[in-house]
Design an enzyme around this catalytic site. Structure first.
Site, short mmCIF file in Angstrom:
data_model
loop_
_atom_site.label_atom_id
_atom_site.label_comp_id
_atom_site.label_asym_id
_atom_site.label_seq_id
_atom_site.Cartn_x
_atom_site.Cartn_y
_atom_site.Cartn_z
N TYR B 164 0.61 -1.31 -0.02
CA TYR B 164 0.02 -0.09 0.07
C TYR B 164 0.92 1.37 0.12
CZ TYR B 164 -4.16 -2.55 1.08
OH TYR B 164 -5.35 -3.21 1.22
N LYS B 198 -0.61 -8.07 -2.82
CA LYS B 198 -2.07 -7.49 -2.87
C LYS B 198 -1.93 -6.16 -3.30
CE LYS B 198 -6.29 -6.75 -0.18
NZ LYS B 198 -6.53 -5.46 0.46
#
Lengths: 297, 297, 297, 297, 297
Positions: B164, B198
């Site tokens: 992220y 991810k």
């Protein structure tokens, strides 16, 4: 509502200690009334001004035994020096961390003053940890909590989390006592692995600063059940806060039971009352708690 | 596109666990649909407002089993208290770190709330770690990540990295959802040794603040393949983000497969839908994923 | 100039690995041409824009083998996933620390992403460490470096130091590329125990902000020998910096050899060239290096 | 004045090493002349500008042996690469910490670059540690010092403390070279357990910012004895500071001996002189030191 | 008032050492007069200006023995170099932490300079630790204190806490010498597990900044008993502060005894007096202390 200890993922050791606290002490019927006593550290002796005898841990221990409490919560200093006299007669909860209220509270962190192992060595039946949910120092806080939690797993020691929203960031989001803050704090404790969560009563005041989902006002009687739900399978204890009228406290106790909380953890409401009043209040709360086991038809 | 687990430098233990997740669960055909559930910690119970049942981890577990997911992602508290009921029936991913959204997010750091060893002891098939790429606290973040990665090597535990981009510095360079930011984040995870990455969907909006090399607009359909390429031999999972229309999600799933991603990790899109809708969506996505194995002629 | 490995206080293990790198690989004549490849972490995939194939570590490994490099420098992720295919055919240097370029660079610190022990387990012949000389966080940097150096002593692993002047303080003293800064950085690496020091080319520009002793301009051809002298018995590798004309690079290679450097460590100049051009450049530089062993009469 | 090593609470190992340094090396009569050489780290190669040969540790070692010094002080890098050639012929002092002068100096901290154990392994007869007395980072400094001191106790290794008042706070109290600052620094080293304290010459200038007790001017010839007294049973070495006239240095040497100091530790005054001048100065200082053993009648 | 060591939760080892200090040394009647001597570190040699001989630890040890003190308090440096001469003739208290007064005092922290284990190895009968109650760095302070306390439990070593309110926060709440601050500090030490608490005399001045409960002025003669009560079962020692008239000191000693304090710990009042005056004062205070054992009828 009967709050069961089963199906909560508690290890054998944790169950042993919690059942002892719930069924061999206090009302011995599965309800919980705990007496926390770390005000001398957290607030200083000023909390004893209303009732100077309350400054003496021996007085408090005696009150706890007489009042049929399920346990008393001490910092390590008092646990070492006072608990021996009543060892085994009333459960001991060692509050592992704690701080003074002197430094600014915008980035709070509660340092560890004792270990789970030391609590085990003193015969404690649970330990307590204050988690300052939302503090900018949460990375240090969570790291310390993790180690405590791991030790609790290792020793089968129940872990009670004081889930306290605090710090400048929560102030900017509506304040520490908002339903939003209390609800979030309960959830954080559950996600991180608390066995028991101590939450404060959400404030009746409503702030427009809370996130959108909380801007619709939630009726007070719906707030507590939602907080208990947010705590998932962690057991919930309600705080008492500062000195409050007995009727209000009894009502809160009833609401807590209705909401599915395990019980109460009230400090200043006992410390700031004279001994007789304090014992009467304990008696009254025990009744409310026990009545909750057989709800009115 | 069939995504192979071979030739990715995965140890025997990691292969064992990943193959179990891919071929003994979910569609059992090598595709992946994971259900992450740490919103209670990361965002607080506000994420459950759209569908209050989603606040209950038991509901989520049931949904994951019924929906044929390849695994559910829990923080340690829920893993300890809820996973036992379905142990072995659906893979568990323990999300090792996590934080609240309360403190300011300009220098984010996600503290560790559990260890790889604890995940092993619970029978987990993977662990998750959020890396805040670009955070001014990256030196702490990378250090914690390194220790997690080493433990994963030691235990043969697959390591999924939530890559992220976050913090004030990435905001000054065009924002966390820019293709630049997502692409860089995927690369960082790969360079540091993630097994699975991810990533979020790059935003369609284009910012002039990104570095020169990214100032030329890249067509959306070219972005994802490049992100997958940047992840090198790490496997890629696409995030779902907040509640989105089903058609859009199906299209994204298809695009992800075409781009060479391993699969999907969608949370809020299942949590915020009613159970029946959520199951229907799972069904639909499974189909898209499985169809991708035999591309249209 | 023939640069000897003797009399440099290198342990048997370090000598074994360095001689392998110098005499069994590359030109096999004691010269060194290394291919560093951590740009995906340090700068992000933007460094691969000029030649998209360079984003693939497999391409880079192939280039390194074909180009007869003495070694390739990888972060741990690539080392684990890609090096196995050519294990033993070309030496591996594991770059132990590294960071993104996203956060501000006024107080840089490069966190450790792998250990010397892990490099040993992968068969590496050297490790790399970036020391941000002059960073306000030098106390953390030096402490991490010390532990790496001690592990290198323990395992007989050569330690290459990227001696990079960085941070706001060096900017105030004339900038990171001044002769002063490069000279000081080489010295710091030597004093702290580097086996090999990677230095940048001093800038031709002269700043009046450098300390008094450096205010007199030093001719370019005198700078490099002085930097090599400042590195004492640590071996010196010259960086290539960003994409540069081949003639300039060949000239620099010659100057480096004349100055007593061990060799070159050029990354972007190979990555940003098409494969054929890159191989031609490698060939050309090998020639310059080898010719330096027999200086013109 | 004959400075005795007895009755100073030194362990057998420390006595062994100190006596070796004092009676088997240098003038072999119990006086001390040490050559510190960490300028390349602390100030950078600029300190070698006056006499470029001084940049070469081999030159410095040769100078130290020829000049009959009692020991040479090296950072770990030079100790590992150069000391072997003269091992046993002149004592080695490993300077354990050190930093560059690039970052701002308002909160200085000197990080550890080597351990006592490593110094033992190299055959060192003492270790050095810079304590930045008064730095706002004193808690980190004292903590690192404590661990070094404990290791010194464990290994019987003499511990020489560079007691340097530094940082913005001492500037506000009259400056780092005031008699007040030097006196306090010597005392701090003694209280914390130094075996030997290296102090700077107090400045002749008088600042009104020093504490009240130091506002009365103390004649220069009274300052040094008081500093030696403040060091209690720790032995005192006088620094030489930057390049100074030989007569002044000889006078200072005499004053140091009269004051009860053990000896001198002069660096730049030897490095910045040509070899012949440096050897002549060493000779002259040896004479002053030895004459001090038999004071004039 | 006879202050008993019983019923204070002290371990056998702590009782052994405290009884030795109280009944085999000093007046040998259970009263305590301690001589602290860490001024050279805390304030620097300026504290010795009034009586230069006091700068010499040997003088101080001699004074302590002659004056019949129950113990002398040294930092580790003096303990190692001086205590051996009187080992066993007078108890040693090793002050484990300490700092200089040079850096700003708004966020004080006193670093550890020695360990409990080292104190044990020197034959010490107690250790001292300064706790800066209210400092913004309390989390570091409490953490260090906890480890010291645990070691004290392990070794049966009495732990004396210098409970000092300090830092910018306590200044904003009425100052470090207010009754509020002293009272709170004593309590904190008790809650955290001190065996003995050293407190300062509350100031006679009254500040309106203290918390509400302390705004009512408390008569001086009531303050000390309340501080002793706040210290619970921890024993209390009164500080002497800076040089004060003998009559005042005797009066304070009497008040301390009346209040239930264990005794006195006076430093500067002995150091700043000439030897004869200091011995006379010791004699006078011994008398006051001993008389307190048999209160006037």
């Amino acid at each position: 509502m009967v709050v069961s200890l089963e199906d909560r993922g508690l290890s054998t050791g944790k169950l042993t200690r919690l059942r002892r606290m719930l069924h061999l002490h206090g009302a011995q019927d599965g309800t919980v009334l705990l007496l926390p006593y770390d005000h001398g550290l957290e607030h200083g002796p000023r909390d004893f001004a209303a009732n100077p005898r309350s400054g003496d841990p021996a007085y408090v221990l005696d009150l706890a035994v007489e009042g049929g409490f399920n346990g008393v919560v001490f910092q390590i200093g008092h646990a070492r020096r006072y608990y021996g006299a009543v060892a085994g007669r009333i459960p001991l909860v060692v509050k592992l961390n704690g701080k003074t209220e002197i430094p600014p509270d915008d980035e709070p962190l509660s340092p560890l003053n004792a270990t789970v192992e030391e609590a085990v060595s003193l015969g404690a039946d649970a330990v307590g940890y204050t988690l300052y949910v939302g503090s900018p120092r949460q990375s240090e806080d969570f790291a310390a909590f993790r180690r405590v939690r791991e030790d609790c797993e290792r020793f089968g020691m129940p872990l009670i989390v004081w889930a306290y929203p605090r710090g400048s960031a929560i102030t900017r989001r509506g304040g520490r006592d908002s339903f939003y803050a209390v609800d979030y704090a309960a959830r954080v404790a559950a996600e991180l692995g608390a066995d028991v969560v101590k939450v404060n009563w959400p404030s009746a005041e409503h702030s427009p600063l809370v996130p959108e989902e909380y801007r619709r006002e939630v009726p007070p009687q719906e707030q507590l059940p939602r907080v208990v739900a947010s705590a998932c399978r962690a057991l919930v204890l309600l705080s008492g806060g500062d000195h409050t009228d007995g009727d209000v406290l009894a009502e809160r106790a009833r609401a807590a039971c209705d909401a599915g909380a395990l019980g109460l953890i009230f400090g200043r409401n006992f410390l700031k009352r004279e001994r007789a009043d304090a014992l009467a209040l304990a008696n009254r709360l025990h009744k409310v708690l026990s009545e909750s086991l057989t709800p009115a038809p």
